[in-house]
Design a protein around this motif. Structure first.
Motif, short mmCIF file in Angstrom:
data_model
loop_
_atom_site.label_atom_id
_atom_site.label_comp_id
_atom_site.label_asym_id
_atom_site.label_seq_id
_atom_site.Cartn_x
_atom_site.Cartn_y
_atom_site.Cartn_z
N SER A 43 -80.02 53.33 52.87
CA SER A 43 -78.89 52.47 52.51
C SER A 43 -78.88 51.17 53.30
O SER A 43 -78.13 50.24 52.97
CB SER A 43 -77.55 53.20 52.77
N ILE A 44 -79.70 51.10 54.35
CA ILE A 44 -79.73 49.92 55.23
C ILE A 44 -80.80 48.94 54.78
O ILE A 44 -81.98 49.29 54.65
CB ILE A 44 -79.97 50.36 56.69
N GLU A 45 -80.37 47.69 54.55
CA GLU A 45 -81.31 46.63 54.18
C GLU A 45 -82.21 46.26 55.35
O GLU A 45 -83.42 46.09 55.19
CB GLU A 45 -80.53 45.39 53.74
N HIS A 46 -81.59 46.10 56.53
CA HIS A 46 -82.36 45.72 57.71
C HIS A 46 -81.56 46.10 58.95
O HIS A 46 -80.34 45.99 58.96
CB HIS A 46 -82.66 44.22 57.72
N HIS A 47 -82.28 46.53 59.98
CA HIS A 47 -81.63 46.87 61.25
C HIS A 47 -81.97 45.83 62.31
O HIS A 47 -83.14 45.44 62.47
CB HIS A 47 -82.07 48.24 61.74
N TYR A 48 -80.95 45.39 63.04
CA TYR A 48 -81.12 44.41 64.12
C TYR A 48 -80.79 45.05 65.46
O TYR A 48 -79.79 45.78 65.58
CB TYR A 48 -80.19 43.22 63.92
N VAL A 49 -81.61 44.78 66.47
CA VAL A 49 -81.33 45.23 67.83
C VAL A 49 -80.59 44.10 68.55
O VAL A 49 -81.04 42.94 68.54
CB VAL A 49 -82.63 45.57 68.59
N VAL A 50 -79.46 44.43 69.16
CA VAL A 50 -78.62 43.43 69.82
C VAL A 50 -78.39 43.83 71.28
O VAL A 50 -78.56 44.99 71.65
CB VAL A 50 -77.26 43.28 69.10
N PRO A 51 -78.01 42.88 72.13
CA PRO A 51 -77.73 43.20 73.54
C PRO A 51 -76.53 44.13 73.68
O PRO A 51 -75.69 44.25 72.77
CB PRO A 51 -77.44 41.82 74.16
N SER A 52 -76.43 44.76 74.83
CA SER A 52 -75.31 45.65 75.13
C SER A 52 -74.02 44.86 75.31
O SER A 52 -73.97 43.94 76.13
CB SER A 52 -75.60 46.43 76.41
N PRO A 53 -72.97 45.19 74.58
CA PRO A 53 -71.70 44.48 74.78
C PRO A 53 -71.10 44.74 76.16
O PRO A 53 -70.40 43.88 76.70
CB PRO A 53 -70.80 45.04 73.67
N ARG A 54 -71.37 45.89 76.74
CA ARG A 54 -70.82 46.20 78.06
C ARG A 54 -71.50 45.42 79.17
O ARG A 54 -70.84 44.97 80.11
CB ARG A 54 -70.95 47.71 78.32
N PHE A 55 -72.81 45.21 79.05
CA PHE A 55 -73.57 44.59 80.14
C PHE A 55 -74.03 43.17 79.82
O PHE A 55 -74.49 42.45 80.72
CB PHE A 55 -74.77 45.47 80.49
N ASP A 56 -73.93 42.76 78.57
CA ASP A 56 -74.27 41.38 78.18
C ASP A 56 -73.35 40.97 77.04
O ASP A 56 -73.78 40.81 75.90
CB ASP A 56 -75.74 41.29 77.77
N GLU A 57 -72.09 40.82 77.36
CA GLU A 57 -71.06 40.55 76.35
C GLU A 57 -71.35 39.26 75.58
O GLU A 57 -71.25 39.22 74.35
CB GLU A 57 -69.70 40.47 77.05
N GLU A 58 -71.71 38.23 76.32
CA GLU A 58 -71.99 36.94 75.68
C GLU A 58 -73.18 37.03 74.74
O GLU A 58 -73.17 36.50 73.62
CB GLU A 58 -72.24 35.89 76.77
N GLY A 59 -74.24 37.71 75.19
CA GLY A 59 -75.42 37.86 74.35
C GLY A 59 -75.14 38.69 73.11
O GLY A 59 -75.67 38.41 72.02
N PHE A 60 -74.31 39.71 73.25
CA PHE A 60 -73.93 40.55 72.12
C PHE A 60 -73.21 39.73 71.05
O PHE A 60 -73.55 39.81 69.86
CB PHE A 60 -73.03 41.68 72.63
N VAL A 61 -72.25 38.94 71.46
CA VAL A 61 -71.48 38.13 70.51
C VAL A 61 -72.38 37.09 69.83
O VAL A 61 -72.30 36.89 68.61
CB VAL A 61 -70.30 37.44 71.23
#
Length: 425
Positions: A43-61
């Protein structure tokens, strides 16, 4: 519609992705993990790996903004506790992505509901019956409260926690030592024996659209605390739970997924306990005004017993996000239930019992009874679906990942499952 799911390590995200795709949408996944369980679904078109919101909040956003812009996302749908980070930065994300909608209410609301102490204050003011709860800020204060009631048991838990992590049954004879008061806020709550009842709800602008009451097993863990038993059982409808949920949802004018935990007490506490405690109560809403006496009361939670209609139920805490109870409703058109105009009648909904992570359940069989084996063999696995089998047979890899992370961080596998996305205040 293009939909981006985050928190796709949770089995609920698999059901969301399948349902949303069947409704004609394109569904994308974003997680800190390279291979979360939902990424295996077709069901997933594509999966993206993102930074940890807890340890890299700015990078996650920043990563979420990039994905939403690249894939022309119409709806950003957080599943787990990363919803608090998304909500905190909602205005910035919406400004960068015109036309985007986010399935997350305002940050202040989510934090107030997620924080177990502020939630206690809220429900007390609303006249909803709840165990008396005291914020604990030091070991000396904890021992003072326990010693004041030597024959009584209490529940000690972190203000920000999930899946009963860090929760302990304590008493004067069984005092916990070496608690972390620097980085963790704690509450002490009256222990009320009974069965746990959960209520998953979906609301829109203060109106409850649909819900499911269910049992999600927790068993006491040897040596203290609790462990999750991965079976979901729909409960017979109890209007008292719905009334309590509606009060909270209306008070916050809440929109989105929200869940509540209740305890169905083995016995109700009498008004005599209140009289004996000598606690003064405000006439307006039943809130104790003498904090010193209230903190030592045998059970102040019975103040509102006659007016809230909860009977032998006590509300414990709130998860302002989707929970496993969603699985019980998976045979319905969940996209229509969420985004359709009309609330759904509970009696009209299809409800089924399920288990999740059946491979892990099978590995734990030797710890439990033949009743456990019967449930293992008869409750369908939420990941099992003909035509989309990879999430089901890849679940052992997900369990292995949690075990490896637990060893890496020196924590339990349950804690490791959400370590890098947890909201800790």
């Amino acid at each position: 519609m293009n939909i981006l799911l985050t928190g796709t390590r949770h089995t609920v995200a698999v059901d969301l992705a399948r349902d949303f795709k069947s409704a004609g949408n394109r569904v994308f996944s974003a997680e800190t993990q390279e291979k979360p369980i939902t990424s295996y679904s077709n069901s997933i078109e594509h999966h993206y790996v993102v930074p940890s919101p807890r340890f890299d909040e700015e990078g996650f956003v920043a990563a979420l903004i990039d994905i939403c812009q690249k894939e022309k996302i119409d709806l950003l749908y957080p599943v787990l506790e990363e919803i608090l980070y998304v909500s905190k930065h909602k205005d910035a994300i919406l400004e960068a992505c015109p036309g985007l909608s986010i399935m997350a209410d305002d940050f202040d609301k989510l934090v107030a509901l997620h924080n177990k102490h502020t939630f206690y204050e809220t429900v007390t003011k609303l006249g909803i019956k709840t165990p008396f709860t005291q914020e604990i800020t030091s070991q000396a204060q904890l021992e003072e409260y326990l010693d004041a009631e030597p024959s009584k048991k209490f529940i000690l838990k972190p203000v920000y926690s999930r899946y009963a992590m860090g929760t302990k049954v304590v008493s004067a004879a069984d005092k916990p030592q070496e608690l972390d008061f620097k980085d963790t806020q704690w509450i002490l709550q009256d222990f009320i024996p009974g069965d746990l009842a959960c209520l998953y709800c979906f609301a829109e602008k203060g109106t409850l659209k649909f819900h499911i009451a269910y049992h999600n097993g927790f068993r006491p863990r040897k040596g203290g605390g609790f462990e999750v038993v991965n079976f979901l059982e729909p409960l017979e409808e109890d209007e008292a739970l719905i009334v309590a949920a509606k009060k909270i949802i209306e008070a916050y004018n809440f929109s989105g997924n929200i869940s509540f935990d209740f305890i169905h007490a083995e016995k109700s506490f009498s008004d005599a306990a209140v009289a004996k405690s000598e606690v003064h109560v405000s006439e307006e809403n039943g809130v104790p005004v003498d904090e010193k006496n209230a903190s030592l009361a045998e059970n102040t939670s019975s103040y509102s017993e006659k007016k809230d209609g909860l009977g032998s139920y006590y509300i414990l805490e709130c998860n302002p996000r989707i929970t496993g109870g969603f699985h019980i409703l998976r045979e319905n058109n969940m996209f229509e239930l969420m985004f359709g105009k009309e609330p759904a009648a509970s009696k009209a909904l299809v409800k089924r019992r399920y288990q999740f992570l059946s491979f892990a359940n099978a590995l734990m069989f030797q710890k439990y009874s033949f009743g456990y084996l019967r449930a293992l063999l008869t409750y369908p696995d939420v990941l099992f679906r003909a035509g989309d089998m990879r999430p089901w047979y890849c679940q052992l890899g997900i369990i292995k990942l949690a075990v490896e992370d637990a060893k890496r961080y020196g924590i339990t596998a349950d804690e490791a499952a959400v370590y890098d996305i947890a909201w800790m205040g």
